[in-house]
Write a protein that holds these residues in place. Sequence first.
Motif, PDB file in Angstrom:
ATOM      1  N   HIS A  17       0.851  -1.194   0.000  1.00 14.89           N
ATOM      2  CA  HIS A  17       0.000   0.000   0.000  1.00 14.89           C
ATOM      3  C   HIS A  17       0.887   1.245   0.000  1.00 14.89           C
ATOM      4  N   PRO A  18       0.525   2.278  -0.760  1.00 14.38           N
ATOM      5  CA  PRO A  18       1.365   3.482  -0.838  1.00 14.38           C
ATOM      6  C   PRO A  18       1.619   4.149   0.513  1.00 14.38           C
ATOM      7  N   LEU A  19       0.653   4.108   1.414  1.00 13.43           N
ATOM      8  CA  LEU A  19       0.871   4.717   2.734  1.00 13.43           C
ATOM      9  C   LEU A  19       1.902   3.939   3.546  1.00 13.43           C
ATOM     10  N   VAL A  20       1.931   2.639   3.392  1.00 11.17           N
ATOM     11  CA  VAL A  20       2.930   1.826   4.092  1.00 11.17           C
ATOM     12  C   VAL A  20       4.316   2.130   3.542  1.00 11.17           C
ATOM     13  N   ALA A  21       4.414   2.224   2.229  1.00  8.09           N
ATOM     14  CA  ALA A  21       5.702   2.549   1.619  1.00  8.09           C
ATOM     15  C   ALA A  21       6.175   3.934   2.047  1.00  8.09           C
ATOM     16  N   THR A  22       5.255   4.889   2.121  1.00 12.19           N
ATOM     17  CA  THR A  22       5.604   6.245   2.555  1.00 12.19           C
ATOM     18  C   THR A  22       6.079   6.237   4.001  1.00 12.19           C
ATOM     19  N   ALA A  23       5.383   5.503   4.855  1.00 13.19           N
ATOM     20  CA  ALA A  23       5.772   5.424   6.266  1.00 13.19           C
ATOM     21  C   ALA A  23       7.147   4.786   6.431  1.00 13.19           C
ATOM     22  N   MET A  24       7.519   3.892   5.534  1.00 12.45           N
ATOM     23  CA  MET A  24       8.835   3.268   5.608  1.00 12.45           C
ATOM     24  C   MET A  24       9.937   4.213   5.141  1.00 12.45           C
ATOM     25  N   LEU A  26       9.813   7.776   4.951  1.00  8.86           N
ATOM     26  CA  LEU A  26       9.910   9.089   5.591  1.00  8.86           C
ATOM     27  C   LEU A  26      10.995   9.214   6.661  1.00  8.86           C
ATOM     28  N   PRO A  27      11.176   8.258   7.568  1.00  9.59           N
ATOM     29  CA  PRO A  27      12.254   8.419   8.557  1.00  9.59           C
ATOM     30  C   PRO A  27      13.641   8.546   7.927  1.00  9.59           C
ATOM     31  N   LEU A  28      13.921   7.733   6.928  1.00  8.83           N
ATOM     32  CA  LEU A  28      15.218   7.807   6.257  1.00  8.83           C
ATOM     33  C   LEU A  28      15.357   9.115   5.491  1.00  8.83           C
ATOM     34  N   ALA A  29      14.301   9.524   4.805  1.00  6.51           N
ATOM     35  CA  ALA A  29      14.354  10.783   4.063  1.00  6.51           C
ATOM     36  C   ALA A  29      14.573  11.961   5.000  1.00  6.51           C
TER      37      ALA A  29
END
Length: 55
Positions: A17-24, A26-29
């Motif tokens: 899911h795109p929200l799961v990928a985003t949540a993964m 964001l911390p690194l970014a």
Amino acid sequence: MAFTASRMNTRPSGRRHPLVATAMVLPLATLLVVVFGGWDAVVTHASSVGVMLGR
């Protein structure tokens, strides 16, 4: 008993899911932006693009 690649692949095939990928990501970014000062570069480039589009 020997493990094979087919037995170790327990993740169902499909897309994340795109929200799961985003949540993964964001911390690194966020860490990379803070460490390398990327925010200034983003603002500078966005400003340059805005000036180009405004002409």
